[in-house]
Design an enzyme around this catalytic site. Structure first.
Site, mmCIF file in Angstrom:
data_model
loop_
_atom_site.group_PDB
_atom_site.id
_atom_site.type_symbol
_atom_site.label_atom_id
_atom_site.label_comp_id
_atom_site.label_asym_id
_atom_site.label_seq_id
_atom_site.Cartn_x
_atom_site.Cartn_y
_atom_site.Cartn_z
ATOM 1 N NE ARG A 21 -2.013 -1.809 3.342
ATOM 2 C CZ ARG A 21 -1.930 -3.134 3.298
ATOM 3 N NH1 ARG A 21 -2.630 -3.816 2.413
ATOM 4 N NH2 ARG A 21 -1.156 -3.794 4.145
ATOM 5 C CE1 TYR A 31 11.872 -11.919 9.604
ATOM 6 C CE2 TYR A 31 13.117 -12.328 11.609
ATOM 7 C CZ TYR A 31 12.881 -11.566 10.480
ATOM 8 O OH TYR A 31 13.655 -10.460 10.232
HETATM 9 P P1 NAD Z 1 8.477 -3.936 8.340
HETATM 10 O O1 NAD Z 1 7.538 -5.001 8.800
HETATM 11 O O2 NAD Z 1 8.509 -2.651 9.060
HETATM 12 O O3 NAD Z 1 8.242 -3.622 6.810
HETATM 13 C C1 NAD Z 1 8.053 -4.646 5.866
HETATM 14 C C2 NAD Z 1 7.282 -4.047 4.711
HETATM 15 O O4 NAD Z 1 7.059 -5.102 3.767
HETATM 16 C C3 NAD Z 1 5.894 -3.505 5.128
HETATM 17 O O5 NAD Z 1 5.790 -2.148 4.757
HETATM 18 C C4 NAD Z 1 4.922 -4.397 4.359
HETATM 19 O O6 NAD Z 1 3.772 -3.714 3.893
HETATM 20 C C5 NAD Z 1 5.777 -4.881 3.208
HETATM 21 N N1 NAD Z 1 5.287 -6.129 2.605
HETATM 22 C C6 NAD Z 1 4.808 -7.229 3.237
HETATM 23 N N2 NAD Z 1 4.419 -8.141 2.323
HETATM 24 C C7 NAD Z 1 4.659 -7.610 1.111
HETATM 25 C C8 NAD Z 1 4.460 -8.052 -0.213
HETATM 26 N N3 NAD Z 1 3.910 -9.238 -0.475
HETATM 27 N N4 NAD Z 1 4.830 -7.246 -1.230
HETATM 28 C C9 NAD Z 1 5.373 -6.017 -0.981
HETATM 29 N N5 NAD Z 1 5.572 -5.540 0.259
HETATM 30 C C10 NAD Z 1 5.214 -6.326 1.279
HETATM 31 O O7 NAD Z 1 9.942 -4.600 8.306
HETATM 32 P P2 NAD Z 1 11.350 -3.886 8.476
HETATM 33 O O8 NAD Z 1 11.635 -3.843 9.912
HETATM 34 O O9 NAD Z 1 11.384 -2.653 7.660
HETATM 35 O O10 NAD Z 1 12.293 -5.005 7.855
HETATM 36 C C11 NAD Z 1 12.745 -4.972 6.528
HETATM 37 C C12 NAD Z 1 13.587 -6.211 6.288
HETATM 38 O O11 NAD Z 1 14.659 -6.261 7.238
HETATM 39 C C13 NAD Z 1 12.820 -7.508 6.464
HETATM 40 O O12 NAD Z 1 13.257 -8.437 5.510
HETATM 41 C C14 NAD Z 1 13.205 -7.971 7.856
HETATM 42 O O13 NAD Z 1 13.138 -9.361 7.974
HETATM 43 C C15 NAD Z 1 14.631 -7.477 7.949
HETATM 44 N N6 NAD Z 1 15.049 -7.297 9.332
HETATM 45 C C16 NAD Z 1 14.503 -6.302 10.106
HETATM 46 C C17 NAD Z 1 14.910 -6.153 11.431
HETATM 47 C C18 NAD Z 1 14.336 -5.094 12.318
HETATM 48 O O14 NAD Z 1 14.651 -5.052 13.511
HETATM 49 N N7 NAD Z 1 13.508 -4.177 11.811
HETATM 50 C C19 NAD Z 1 15.867 -7.024 11.956
HETATM 51 C C20 NAD Z 1 16.375 -8.033 11.148
HETATM 52 C C21 NAD Z 1 15.978 -8.144 9.833
HETATM 53 N N1 SER Z 2 13.738 -7.359 14.689
HETATM 54 C C1 SER Z 2 13.387 -8.570 14.031
HETATM 55 C C2 SER Z 2 12.276 -9.269 14.720
HETATM 56 O O1 SER Z 2 12.171 -9.083 15.912
HETATM 57 C C3 SER Z 2 14.597 -9.479 13.973
HETATM 58 O O2 SER Z 2 14.762 -9.919 12.697
HETATM 59 O O3 SER Z 2 11.563 -9.994 14.089
#
Ligand code: NAD
Ligand code: SER
Length: 315
Positions: free
Chosen positions: A37, A139
Site C-alpha cells: 500500500r 521467520y
Molecule cells: P516492516 O515489517 O517494518 O516492513 C516490511 C514491509 O514489507 C511492510 O511495509 C509491508 O507492507 C511490506 N510487505 C509485506 N508483504 C509484502 C508483499 N507481499 N509485497 C510487498 N511488500 C510487502 O519490516 P522492516 O523492519 O522494515 O524489515 C525490513 C527487512 O529487514 C525484512 O526483511 C526484515 O526481515 C529485515 N530485518 C529487520 C529487522 C528489524 O529489527 N527491523 C531485523 C532483522 C531483519
Molecule cells: N527485529 C526482528 C524481529 O524481531 C529481527 O529480525 O523480528
C-alpha cells in the site's frame, strides 16, 4: 551508468529511512519505492506485491531497474501468528527477486537477514558467524533458507547478492512492523510521552540490537564494497549493542527517573530466548571494515532528543 534502484517493502521500518539515504546518494529519479500500500501522490512510489512475479518483472523492465533492495517480509512475531503466510511471503518473494534478477541480469541485490537465523543450539554469547543454524521461529527458518538461496544464486548464477544479519533495529523516524525486538523502540516513545510501559519480554531477555543509523551505514557499505572483499554470500553477522529490558530501562531513567516499567511476558519471550544475547561480527569487520558507532547510551540520547522534538507540544 548510474544505478536504478527498486526498494521492496519500502513503507516499513527500515525502508522509510533507507529510501532517504538512497535518494541522497543516487538522486531522486534513480530510486523507486514499492510496497503493498502506498500513500497517494508520493514521488517515485509504486504499489507492488512482490509475491507476484509477473508484476515484479514488469516493474523492473518498465523502470530499467539494475539493483533491488528486497526489504519486504513478515517479521518474527507476526510470522508466528500465521506461519504459512509468513513462509509464502518471505520465500515466495525472495525466489521472485532472485529469478527476476538472474533473468534480467541485474547488477546487485540486497537481502536483509536476521539474528533470527540462530536457535537454541547456537552459543548464546558472542554467537559466531558459522554457529549451527536451527531456528525456532518460521521467520528464522525463512531467513536461514533465504541466506542459503542467496549463496546458491551467487555460486550457480554469479548473482551478486549481499546480505547482513540485522540485530533488532531501533530508530525514531519509523515504527517497527511486528518483530520480537519492537519493545526497544516502543519503550522510548512511552518514556517521552510520560506513559508507563508494559514489556512483553522478561527483564533479563538480552538481545543484540542496533541503532538505525548504524544499520543504514552497514547496508550502504556492504552494497558499495568491491565484490572481491566479500568472503561470504550468506548473511554477515553485524553487531551494534546488546542489552536486556532492565538495562534499557536504566538507560531511559537517566532522563526520566520516574519512568514505570512492568513485565508481562507473552509468546515473544520464547522467540527471544531462542536468539543470541550478543553477536561476534569479526568477519564483517575484517572483510569490509564494518564498525558500529552507537552503544546503548549514545542511542538513548539520540532517541530521547529526537522523540522530544517529535512529540513537543503533545506532552
Ligand atoms: P516492516 O515489517 O517494518 O516492513 C516490511 C514491509 O514489507 C511492510 O511495509 C509491508 O507492507 C511490506 N510487505 C509485506 N508483504 C509484502 C508483499 N507481499 N509485497 C510487498 N511488500 C510487502 O519490516 P522492516 O523492519 O522494515 O524489515 C525490513 C527487512 O529487514 C525484512 O526483511 C526484515 O526481515 C529485515 N530485518 C529487520 C529487522 C528489524 O529489527 N527491523 C531485523 C532483522 C531483519
Ligand atoms: N527485529 C526482528 C524481529 O524481531 C529481527 O529480525 O523480528
Amino acid at each position: 551508468m548510474s544505478e536504478k534502484i527498486l526498494v521492496t517493502g519500502a513503507g516499513g521500518q527500515i525502508g522509510t529511512e533507507l529510501v532517504t539515504k538512497l535518494v541522497e546518494k543516487y538522486g531522486v529519479d534513480q530510486v523507486i519505492s514499492s510496497d503493498l500500500r502506498i500513500s497517494e501522490g508520493s514521488q517515485n512510489t509504486i504499489q507492488l506485491d512482490v509475491t507476484n512475479k509477473e508484476n515484479l518483472e514488469a516493474v523492473c523492465l518498465e523502470y530499467g531497474i539494475s539493483q533491488i533492495y528486497h526489504l519486504a517480509a513478515i517479521l518474527s512475531a507476526k510470522g508466528e501468528e500465521n506461519p504459512l503466510w509468513a513462509w509464502q511471503v518471505n520465500m515466495g518473494s525472495l525466489f521472485n527477486v532472485f529469478e527476476t534478477a538472474r533473468k534480467l541480469n541485474l547488477t546487485r541485490i540486497f537481502y536483509p537477514s536476521s539474528i533470527a537465523v540462530f536457535g537454541l543450539e547456537a552459543p548464546k554469547k558472542l554467537t559466531p558467524q558459522h554457529a549451527v543454524l536451527i531456528p525456532e521461529s518460521i521467520y528464522g527458518i525463512s531467513k536461514a533458507a533465504g541466506e542459503n538461496l542467496a549463496n546458491y544464486y551467487f555460486k550457480r548464477y554469479g548473482l551478486d547478492v549481499r546480505s547482513v544479519r540485522y540485530p533488532g533495529l531501533i530508530g525514531y523516524k519509523s515504527l517497527p512492523g511486528g518483530g520480537t525486538t519492537d519493545y526497544a523502540v516502543e519503550i522510548y516513545h512511552k518514556a517521552v510521552l510520560h506513559e508507563p510501559f508494559e514489556c512483553y519480554l522478561q527483564s533479563d531477555a538480552a538481545l543484540p540490537m542496533m541503532y538505525m543509523e548504524d544499520a543504514l551505514n552497514a547496508t550502504l557499505q556492504i552494497m558499495e564494497v568491491d565484490s572481491s572483499r566479500l568472503s561470504l554470500r550468506t548473511g554477515y553477522n553485524i553487531a551494534g549493542c546488546s542489552f536486556d529490558p532492565a538495562e534499557i530501562t536504566e538507560s531511559v531513567r537517566k532522563y526520566y527517573p520516574d519512568f514505570e516499567v512492568t513485565y508481562k511476558p507473552d509468546f515473544r519471550q520464547k522467540i527471544a530466548e531462542s536468539w543470541p544475547a550478543s553477536i561476534d561480527d569479526s568477519i564483517a569487520r575484517n572483510d569490509w571494515g564494518w564498525t558500529p558507532h552507537y552503544g546503548l547510551e549514545e542511542m538513548t540520547a539520540e532517541m530521547i532528543n529526537n522523540l522530544r522534538k517529535k512529540y513537543s507540544g503533545k506532552n
